[in-house]
Motif scaffolding. Sequence first.
Motif, PDB file in Angstrom:
ATOM      1  N   ILE A  90      28.035 154.525  18.457  1.00 20.63           N
ATOM      2  CA  ILE A  90      28.176 153.676  19.638  1.00 20.63           C
ATOM      3  C   ILE A  90      28.140 152.232  19.129  1.00 20.63           C
ATOM      4  O   ILE A  90      27.153 151.805  18.537  1.00 20.63           O
ATOM      5  CB  ILE A  90      27.004 153.898  20.625  1.00 20.63           C
ATOM      6  N   THR A  91      29.246 151.550  19.356  1.00 18.27           N
ATOM      7  CA  THR A  91      29.288 150.162  18.877  1.00 18.27           C
ATOM      8  C   THR A  91      29.292 149.198  20.061  1.00 18.27           C
ATOM      9  O   THR A  91      29.624 149.590  21.191  1.00 18.27           O
ATOM     10  CB  THR A  91      30.522 149.914  17.986  1.00 18.27           C
ATOM     11  N   ARG A  92      28.936 147.981  19.759  1.00 20.76           N
ATOM     12  CA  ARG A  92      28.749 146.970  20.793  1.00 20.76           C
ATOM     13  C   ARG A  92      30.001 146.830  21.671  1.00 20.76           C
ATOM     14  O   ARG A  92      31.119 146.822  21.154  1.00 20.76           O
ATOM     15  CB  ARG A  92      28.435 145.635  20.119  1.00 20.76           C
ATOM     16  N   GLY A  93      29.782 146.771  22.969  1.00 21.28           N
ATOM     17  CA  GLY A  93      30.892 146.551  23.896  1.00 21.28           C
ATOM     18  C   GLY A  93      31.542 147.827  24.425  1.00 21.28           C
ATOM     19  O   GLY A  93      32.362 147.776  25.335  1.00 21.28           O
ATOM     20  N   MET A  94      31.161 148.958  23.851  1.00 17.50           N
ATOM     21  CA  MET A  94      31.762 150.209  24.352  1.00 17.50           C
ATOM     22  C   MET A  94      31.273 150.516  25.769  1.00 17.50           C
ATOM     23  O   MET A  94      30.127 150.226  26.105  1.00 17.50           O
ATOM     24  CB  MET A  94      31.331 151.381  23.466  1.00 17.50           C
ATOM     25  N   ARG A  95      32.134 151.118  26.527  1.00 20.98           N
ATOM     26  CA  ARG A  95      31.757 151.644  27.844  1.00 20.98           C
ATOM     27  C   ARG A  95      32.207 153.096  27.838  1.00 20.98           C
ATOM     28  O   ARG A  95      33.377 153.404  28.049  1.00 20.98           O
ATOM     29  CB  ARG A  95      32.466 150.873  28.952  1.00 20.98           C
ATOM     30  N   VAL A  96      31.244 153.955  27.555  1.00 23.46           N
ATOM     31  CA  VAL A  96      31.587 155.364  27.303  1.00 23.46           C
ATOM     32  C   VAL A  96      31.261 156.204  28.530  1.00 23.46           C
ATOM     33  O   VAL A  96      30.170 156.083  29.101  1.00 23.46           O
ATOM     34  CB  VAL A  96      30.752 155.914  26.118  1.00 23.46           C
ATOM     35  N   VAL A  97      32.195 157.055  28.909  1.00 20.23           N
ATOM     36  CA  VAL A  97      31.857 158.042  29.926  1.00 20.23           C
ATOM     37  C   VAL A  97      31.818 159.407  29.237  1.00 20.23           C
ATOM     38  O   VAL A  97      32.684 159.730  28.429  1.00 20.23           O
ATOM     39  CB  VAL A  97      32.823 158.015  31.131  1.00 20.23           C
ATOM     40  N   ILE A  98      30.753 160.151  29.510  1.00 18.84           N
ATOM     41  CA  ILE A  98      30.611 161.478  28.890  1.00 18.84           C
ATOM     42  C   ILE A  98      30.987 162.520  29.936  1.00 18.84           C
ATOM     43  O   ILE A  98      30.331 162.642  30.969  1.00 18.84           O
ATOM     44  CB  ILE A  98      29.168 161.687  28.379  1.00 18.84           C
TER      45      ILE A  98
END
Length: 723
Positions: free
Chosen positions: A429-437
């Motif tokens: 997970i890197t800075r700025g990611m917006r992850v949906v699982i």
Amino acid sequence: MKLSVLVLLSLQLSHAFNLPYGNLRSSIFDRRPDNLARLGSRISSRCSESARPCRPLSMQTTQEKASKAINPIFGDTGGAILAVEKLSLSAGPRDILLDASFKAMQGDRIGVVGANGAGKSTLLSAIVRTRAWDSGEAVIKPETTVGYLIQTAVSGSKRSAWDEASSGMNKIMAAEERLLKAQEAVEREAMSERAANELASAQAEFEAVGGSSKDQKVARVLNGLGFQREDHNKSCTEFSGGWQMRIALARLLLSEPDLLLLDEPTNHLDMSAKQWLVSYLKEYKGTIMVVTHETSLLDGIACNTILEVRDKRLHVFKCSHSKFLLERQARVDAAAKAYEAQQREIEKLQSYIDRFGAKASKASSAQSRKKQLEKMEVIDAPESLQTGRRPKLVLPEPPKCRMEMVVMKDAEIGWSEEKPLYRDLSLSITRGMRVVILGPNGCGKSTLLWALAGRLPLIKGSRTTTDGLSLGLFTQDLAQELDPSSTALDVVMETVQEVDPSINTEKARAAMGALGLTGEKSLQQIGTLSGGEKARVALSMFVLVPHNLLLLDEPSNHLDIPTIDALTEALRDYEGTVAVVTHNRAFCDRFNPTHVAFVRGDGQVSFEERPVRESDWEEVARAESAMAEGMAAEAAAAAAVDKEAKRAAYEANKKRGNAPKRIEKIEKEVGKLEQKIAQIDADMVAKGSNVEALYELQSKRDSLQGDLDKLYAEWEELETILS
Ligand SMILES: Nc1ncnc2c1ncn2[C@@H]1O[C@H](COP(=O)(O)OP(=O)(O)OP(=O)(O)O)[C@@H](O)[C@H]1O
Ligand SMILES: [Mg+2]
């Protein structure tokens, strides 16, 4: 890892494990491996959702048992199933609902809607009288069976999930008991015509109430709600709060009450279980009254009445939910117009009074206007015109940190070493990611989140975090379990001050107020807050303490639509990094992710930089329906085997019951046959050398001996059964 912010999780874990609050920030990680090992050992290894942290029931202080004794009043309803007449309710000095009136007719589908804290749950609990009324009444038609699911239900049972789910099937169980008694009577009095008639009638009743398909029904409901076959025999205490709620729901549905009262039944359900529930309720024969914030549920079960709880009043709309939205808007617009017209009138009168009140020539007309003003029944400002009532959530600017926030390498993740859910998983997970699982029910989405958060130690592999990581974790289950005896403000203050002692009460109150927890609400005990208000308390902690990584597990549950909107807006404007597990499609669309982590049933995760596509939802739906079909087929096969075993047991039982009579009969027949054989033996001696006659007698004797041997064999078998 710098333990800059643990806020929610610290608080939540301290409750989960009865840890003291003090020094949480420095101590929680020292204790974590043990706590989590304990936690893991109690948790099912099969799937994420049932693998949510689960605690012994004795510690589940804030959740109520699903079957809290209900005590509705039965009486004359004028033909309706339920008649509510001028019902008023209060909590302490506060009015919750005034003069609520409506009727529910047989087969009605009633949706109850309104903001968090409006009084929806209070209304339902008043109908079943787990809560007292101030005045008015709620009466239910005599002989009506009533089922009620509270918003924070847990099963609370120590039975297996299967036994608990089927324990409310009273009609079937009564028919089963009658049938058993009838069978016993037939066995006792084999020749009794009365007993035989009772058996036939009991058998017919058993069939009529669906007794022979009981197991299929239980399997269908459990499977529909997402339970796997190996879960059926697990004790309810092994399941997390969310899954215990599903067991409570299963039990309630299987009890098939005439009047079904459901308070936010979808809060703990994933997409497929939700869809299943909608289709189940659509076909339901009884009357349904459901509190929900989910439009898809209100539309899916084709509500014909919407009750909106707003401004302490119950507004009745005899129409579908979509018509309700239009009609409500029209009513709100009309109310706004009436309000504005009255305000203009008030201004006009007031300005006349101000200008001419002191002038002798105009004094009397000013006086009459003053009286007019005093007599005027002032219309309250409609919600649409009130500013500051919409919840507002502004997430603080994230503290700076390096690019690589959390890196997992070759990770093996799961709640038991024997059955890991993921192997060789590498993810960063890197800075700025917006992850949906995303992923089908039971594939391990929450488990992945817990591992990313560092709350679940990896079985193998490594997890590294950057200096300056400030991680906030929000799970709605835990938000519901904040210390019920503390006030909302105390809980918030204690938690945030652990991280930043400079946060003062004013700041906390302002943050809570922006989320609608204004004034006395912030001083109320957590235990008396509504489901959505508790979630808002948890969210206000997020607003007060800056995080640079937010991990959210189904954050939209319990929240009303304006609060979900506020949360999505806040997340949209947030410059930190977010990973969120959600089954709420609208939420997902507005969250606007940069990355999708798609978790498959086999523990494979595809992690891609892209928006969510229609095909993702289709794949989730396909995987879930394939799983559901597989489970249903398995359950049907198991039920068929079970049925055959039951039939054999029934036959054996019958034989056993009849055995004494049959033995008596056999003994008589044996006596007769032995006499006949003795006679033949005597005749053979008398015939002497008449070979032909001897042959004939011998063959008769052989045949009789054959019959005798058969009777001996049967007699022996029956004696063995009886011994
Ligand atoms: N003992 C109490 N003292 C003061 N207020 C109370 C008390 N008990 C309940 N309330 C308040 O009554 C209001 C109605 O609560 P209720 O649980 O019925 O809301 P709701 O409409 O179901 O909300 P939600 O959508 O969040 O579930 C809430 O604002 C709650 O804080
Ligand atoms: Mg409620």
